[in-house]
Design an enzyme around this catalytic site. Structure first.
Site, PDB file in Angstrom:
ATOM      1  N   ASP A  22       0.852  -1.198   0.000  1.00  0.00           N
ATOM      2  CA  ASP A  22       0.000   0.000   0.000  1.00  0.00           C
ATOM      3  C   ASP A  22       0.881   1.240   0.000  1.00  0.00           C
ATOM      4  O   ASP A  22       1.630   1.463   0.946  1.00  0.00           O
ATOM      5  CB  ASP A  22      -0.905  -0.055   1.238  1.00  0.00           C
ATOM      6  CG  ASP A  22      -1.684   1.233   1.451  1.00  0.00           C
ATOM      7  OD1 ASP A  22      -1.852   1.997   0.472  1.00  0.00           O
ATOM      8  OD2 ASP A  22      -2.125   1.469   2.590  1.00  0.00           O
ATOM      9  N   ASN A  24      -0.206   4.540  -0.310  1.00  0.00           N
ATOM     10  CA  ASN A  24      -0.782   5.814   0.137  1.00  0.00           C
ATOM     11  C   ASN A  24      -1.513   5.729   1.473  1.00  0.00           C
ATOM     12  O   ASN A  24      -2.268   6.626   1.839  1.00  0.00           O
ATOM     13  CB  ASN A  24      -1.706   6.383  -0.943  1.00  0.00           C
ATOM     14  CG  ASN A  24      -2.872   5.442  -1.231  1.00  0.00           C
ATOM     15  OD1 ASN A  24      -2.908   4.321  -0.708  1.00  0.00           O
ATOM     16  ND2 ASN A  24      -3.813   5.878  -2.028  1.00  0.00           N
ATOM     17  N   ASP A  26      -3.998   3.941   2.661  1.00  0.00           N
ATOM     18  CA  ASP A  26      -5.442   3.705   2.846  1.00  0.00           C
ATOM     19  C   ASP A  26      -5.726   2.260   3.275  1.00  0.00           C
ATOM     20  O   ASP A  26      -6.881   1.842   3.367  1.00  0.00           O
ATOM     21  CB  ASP A  26      -6.245   4.077   1.588  1.00  0.00           C
ATOM     22  CG  ASP A  26      -5.862   3.236   0.381  1.00  0.00           C
ATOM     23  OD1 ASP A  26      -4.945   2.381   0.506  1.00  0.00           O
ATOM     24  OD2 ASP A  26      -6.458   3.429  -0.700  1.00  0.00           O
ATOM     25  N   ASP A  30      -1.763  -1.260  -3.864  1.00  0.00           N
ATOM     26  CA  ASP A  30      -2.030  -0.519  -5.094  1.00  0.00           C
ATOM     27  C   ASP A  30      -0.868  -0.649  -6.077  1.00  0.00           C
ATOM     28  O   ASP A  30       0.174  -1.226  -5.743  1.00  0.00           O
ATOM     29  CB  ASP A  30      -2.326   0.956  -4.767  1.00  0.00           C
ATOM     30  CG  ASP A  30      -1.314   1.524  -3.778  1.00  0.00           C
ATOM     31  OD1 ASP A  30      -0.103   1.386  -4.054  1.00  0.00           O
ATOM     32  OD2 ASP A  30      -1.736   2.061  -2.726  1.00  0.00           O
ATOM     33  N   ASP A  99      -4.908 -10.811 -15.455  1.00  0.00           N
ATOM     34  CA  ASP A  99      -5.964 -11.804 -15.256  1.00  0.00           C
ATOM     35  C   ASP A  99      -7.074 -11.475 -16.242  1.00  0.00           C
ATOM     36  O   ASP A  99      -7.490 -10.322 -16.343  1.00  0.00           O
ATOM     37  CB  ASP A  99      -6.491 -11.700 -13.819  1.00  0.00           C
ATOM     38  CG  ASP A  99      -6.772 -13.061 -13.216  1.00  0.00           C
ATOM     39  OD1 ASP A  99      -7.545 -13.816 -13.819  1.00  0.00           O
ATOM     40  OD2 ASP A  99      -6.216 -13.359 -12.140  1.00  0.00           O
ATOM     41  N   ASP A 202      -9.223 -16.854 -16.340  1.00  0.00           N
ATOM     42  CA  ASP A 202     -10.083 -17.332 -15.260  1.00  0.00           C
ATOM     43  C   ASP A 202     -11.098 -18.365 -15.777  1.00  0.00           C
ATOM     44  O   ASP A 202     -11.725 -18.139 -16.815  1.00  0.00           O
ATOM     45  CB  ASP A 202     -10.826 -16.103 -14.702  1.00  0.00           C
ATOM     46  CG  ASP A 202     -11.499 -16.364 -13.369  1.00  0.00           C
ATOM     47  OD1 ASP A 202     -10.801 -16.714 -12.416  1.00  0.00           O
ATOM     48  OD2 ASP A 202     -12.733 -16.207 -13.295  1.00  0.00           O
ATOM     49  N   GLU A 257      -6.968 -21.317 -16.273  1.00  0.00           N
ATOM     50  CA  GLU A 257      -7.441 -21.932 -15.037  1.00  0.00           C
ATOM     51  C   GLU A 257      -8.531 -22.910 -15.455  1.00  0.00           C
ATOM     52  O   GLU A 257      -9.556 -22.504 -15.993  1.00  0.00           O
ATOM     53  CB  GLU A 257      -8.007 -20.894 -14.068  1.00  0.00           C
ATOM     54  CG  GLU A 257      -8.395 -21.548 -12.738  1.00  0.00           C
ATOM     55  CD  GLU A 257      -9.410 -20.742 -11.924  1.00  0.00           C
ATOM     56  OE1 GLU A 257      -9.407 -20.856 -10.695  1.00  0.00           O
ATOM     57  OE2 GLU A 257     -10.227 -20.027 -12.526  1.00  0.00           O
ATOM     58  N   HIS A 324      -4.565 -17.380  -4.691  1.00  0.00           N
ATOM     59  CA  HIS A 324      -5.500 -16.562  -3.899  1.00  0.00           C
ATOM     60  C   HIS A 324      -6.797 -17.290  -3.552  1.00  0.00           C
ATOM     61  O   HIS A 324      -7.663 -16.710  -2.919  1.00  0.00           O
ATOM     62  CB  HIS A 324      -5.825 -15.297  -4.682  1.00  0.00           C
ATOM     63  CG  HIS A 324      -6.542 -15.612  -5.964  1.00  0.00           C
ATOM     64  ND1 HIS A 324      -5.934 -16.284  -7.006  1.00  0.00           N
ATOM     65  CD2 HIS A 324      -7.816 -15.405  -6.341  1.00  0.00           C
ATOM     66  CE1 HIS A 324      -6.807 -16.460  -7.969  1.00  0.00           C
ATOM     67  NE2 HIS A 324      -7.957 -15.942  -7.610  1.00  0.00           N
ATOM     68  N   ASP A 325      -6.936 -18.545  -4.033  1.00  0.00           N
ATOM     69  CA  ASP A 325      -8.141 -19.321  -3.716  1.00  0.00           C
ATOM     70  C   ASP A 325      -7.839 -20.501  -2.802  1.00  0.00           C
ATOM     71  O   ASP A 325      -8.739 -21.268  -2.457  1.00  0.00           O
ATOM     72  CB  ASP A 325      -8.763 -19.905  -5.000  1.00  0.00           C
ATOM     73  CG  ASP A 325      -9.267 -18.835  -5.937  1.00  0.00           C
ATOM     74  OD1 ASP A 325      -9.748 -17.796  -5.442  1.00  0.00           O
ATOM     75  OD2 ASP A 325      -9.185 -19.036  -7.166  1.00  0.00           O
TER      76      ASP A 325
HETATM   77  C1  GLC Z   1     -11.562 -18.229 -10.264  1.00  0.00           C
HETATM   78  C2  GLC Z   1     -10.853 -17.213  -9.397  1.00  0.00           C
HETATM   79  C3  GLC Z   1     -11.633 -17.027  -8.130  1.00  0.00           C
HETATM   80  C4  GLC Z   1     -13.007 -16.516  -8.496  1.00  0.00           C
HETATM   81  C5  GLC Z   1     -13.691 -17.444  -9.515  1.00  0.00           C
HETATM   82  C6  GLC Z   1     -14.868 -16.772 -10.157  1.00  0.00           C
HETATM   83  O1  GLC Z   1     -11.585 -19.485  -9.689  1.00  0.00           O
HETATM   84  O2  GLC Z   1      -9.540 -17.618  -9.171  1.00  0.00           O
HETATM   85  O3  GLC Z   1     -10.996 -16.162  -7.240  1.00  0.00           O
HETATM   86  O4  GLC Z   1     -13.789 -16.411  -7.345  1.00  0.00           O
HETATM   87  O5  GLC Z   1     -12.847 -17.790 -10.562  1.00  0.00           O
HETATM   88  O6  GLC Z   1     -14.431 -15.773 -11.039  1.00  0.00           O
HETATM   89 CA    CA Z   2      -3.444   2.154  -1.263  1.00  0.00          CA
END
Ligand code: GLC
Ligand code: CA
Length: 545
Positions: A22, A24, A26, A30, A99, A202, A257, A324-325
């Site tokens: 981050d 700034n 908040d 970013d 992405d 995705d 993915e 991230h999942d």
């Molecule tokens: C993919 C993404 C996930 C998202 C899902 C729906 O699996 O990695 O984070 O929630 O698609 O877009």
């Molecule tokens: Ca920020």
């Protein structure tokens, strides 16, 4: 594999922009924050940065719900900041992957807003259907969303239903409409023209629905998927995108993915140049029980077998243990309590030594772990936790257990801010309050301290990535299994006349040093003091020549 493409020699680092840095104060990561850490990433030794979505979005699914593909969310900065990121990354020989979320848009995307009007040209961009029943009061079919509940939502303004394989704030695009392909190609070209290296696509193997007939599967696991997973139309569209946007551009990359993919379909994606590589979920599914709500222990033999099936099954893999999942990998496949450091390095070596491109999720290189405490769904920022919590209200499950189960699916664990130091907000932000709170593990897992410690997970990753990109067999070589038992994993990587041997003890018990590994030169070891070739120590892993 003997093409000369950047992704064959370079590791990919996944940045979750909201949680990386981050600039700034908040409390939200970013783009200028990312720019400030490019030197760190270059020194780490990664070559490609994949950014989770930064587009304009209501952020219901944290950006996987795009409201405008040509605009940046103000939380992250401006298009100028993004252009600046491309420039600064290029200076450091780092490539940027975006992405691409095109199975669905946000319901706040202008296309969808317009589409509610049956007379609008945008109407046919989405799946609008009349409901079943006397008055159309029932959804058009029995499909269920991969998040929870029915895959259709009723829209009072036009008396129709729209399809969404994820949340109702993520309406599915109708890829039967050639206009959709045209629009998406505009997006792709817009970013490729800017100099982006490629895309992580995705849920890309479910964009083309063959039919809207009822599905057979269980309601809890995306019923209807036999009508949309890896359809012929899906293969055709990806090939078309390749021909239209990529064929004339030289080295670029398309990463898919792909849920429920098998090696046969995987090979088609690669051989037909629809994708350069793709993520399967077979390793991620190993510890899941009861639709992912419960966990079970994973045996090394199963882990190995699963990874090897893909090593042998396709010519190039996208190897990952975190994103991230997914919950953090040390608590899942290693031993957080007793061998945090050892198992963190061990898993790192395994992931990087496999055939294919290694993916590292931010924080993995410092051994970040999940929140210790069970997370309160009220506090969560993840729509999956909210939706599962809603569903559970219907069942008489004791409160404590409910919370525990929801915490298991809460993706905030892996989305907590990156830990740069042990100070205020782990050095992620000058603000003591951050969009997801900082994990308590910052006291032992942070960049500043680990850089000073020669034995740290971070310094191990730095060595490992340097070795990987400079060692032909390791980045380009073929894979060959060495048969082993129990917690021992071993394989060779062979390139022309050179080979390396990878030996991994994925367990906390010592095991006798294997004969095939004796008398070789050690290129890297997860332990600082050299192996005496008598025993493999807990979670010891080596690459030998
Ligand atoms: C993919 C993404 C996930 C998202 C899902 C729906 O699996 O990695 O984070 O929630 O698609 O877009
Ligand atoms: Ca920020």
């Amino acid at each position: 594999m003997k093409e000369n493409r950047a992704f064959q020699r370079g590791a990919v680092y996944q940045i979750y922009p909201r949680s990386f840095c981050d600039s700034n104060g908040d409390g939200i990561g970013d783009i200028p924050g990312i720019i400030s850490k490019l030197d760190y990433l270059k020194d780490l030794g990664v070559k490609i940065l994949w950014l989770s979505p930064i587009y304009k979005s209501p952020l219901f699914d944290m950006g996987y719900d795009v409201a405008d593909y040509f605009d940046i969310h103000p939380d992250y900065g401006t298009m100028e900041d993004f252009d600046n990121l491309l420039k600064e990354a290029a200076k450091r020989d780092l490539k940027i992957v975006m992405d691409l979320v095109v199975n669905h848009t946000s319901d706040e995307n202008e296309w969808f807003i317009q589409s509610k009007d049956p007379k609008s040209p945008y109407h046919a961009y989405y799946y609008w259907r009349k409901g079943k029943g006397k008055n159309g009061e029932l959804p058009p079919n029995n499909w269920t969303s991969q998040f929870t509940g029915p895959a259709w939502t009723y829209e009072p303004s036009n008396g129709m239903w729209y399809l969404h394989l994820f949340s109702k704030k993520q309406p599915d695009l109708d890829w039967h409409n050639p206009k959709v392909l045209e629009e998406v190609e505009k997006v792709i070209n817009f970013y490729l023209d800017k100099g982006v290296y490629g895309f992580r696509c995705d849920v890309i193997n479910q964009i083309y629905k063959d039919s809207l007939e009822d599905g057979k599967g269980h309601a809890q696991s995306g019923r209807g998927s036999e009508h949309y997973l890896m359809t012929e139309g899906n293969h055709r569209i990806l090939r078309q995108i390749h021909d239209d946007c990529f064929a004339h551009r030289g080295d670029r990359v398309m990463i898919g993915e792909t849920f429920n993919v098998d090696p046969e379909n995987g090979r088609r994606f690669l051989e037909n140049k629809e994708l350069d590589m793709f993520f399967h979920f077979d390793l991620m599914n190993l510890d899941k029980a009861l639709f992912g709500i419960l966990t079970k222990k994973v045996k090394t033999t199963k882990f190995k077998e699963t990874a090897f099936k893909w090593q042998k099954g396709v010519s190039w893999n996208a190897n990952y243990l975190e994103n991230h999942d997914q919950l953090r990998s040390i608590p899942r496949f290693g031993d957080e309590e007793h061998y945090w450091k050892e198992s963190g390095k061990c898993l790192g070596l395994f992931n990087v030594a496999l055939k294919g491109t290694p993916f590292i999720f931010e924080g993995q290189e410092i051994g970040m772990v999940n929140f210790k405490d069970i997370r309160d769904p009220e506090k969560s920022r993840d729509c999956v936790a909210w939706m599962v919590s809603d569903i559970m209200k219907k069942y008489p499950i004791p409160k404590g257990l409910k919370k525990k189960l929801i915490s298991r699916v809460d993706r905030d664990h892996e989305r907590a801010p990156m830990q740069w130091n042990n100070g205020v907000s782990a050095g992620f932000s000058s603000n003591s309050s951050t969009w997801i709170e900082v994990n308590e593990s910052k006291s032992f897992a942070n960049v500043e301290d680990e850089l000073k410690d020669p034995d740290s997970i971070l310094n191990f990753y730095r060595k490992l990535l340097r070795l990987h990109q400079n060692c032909d067999p390791l980045c380009l070589g073929e894979f060959e299994e060495i048969p082993t038992k129990g917690n021992l994993i071993a394989f060779k990587r062979i390139y022309e006349y050179q080979e390396v041997v990878v030996v991994i003890n994925l367990g906390k018990k010592e095991i006798p040093y294997p004969e095939f590994a004796k008398g070789k030169e050690c290129l890297i070891n997860t332990y600082l003091d050299p192996s005496k070739e008598k025993k493999l120590r807990p979670y010891e892993a080596l690459i030998l020549k």
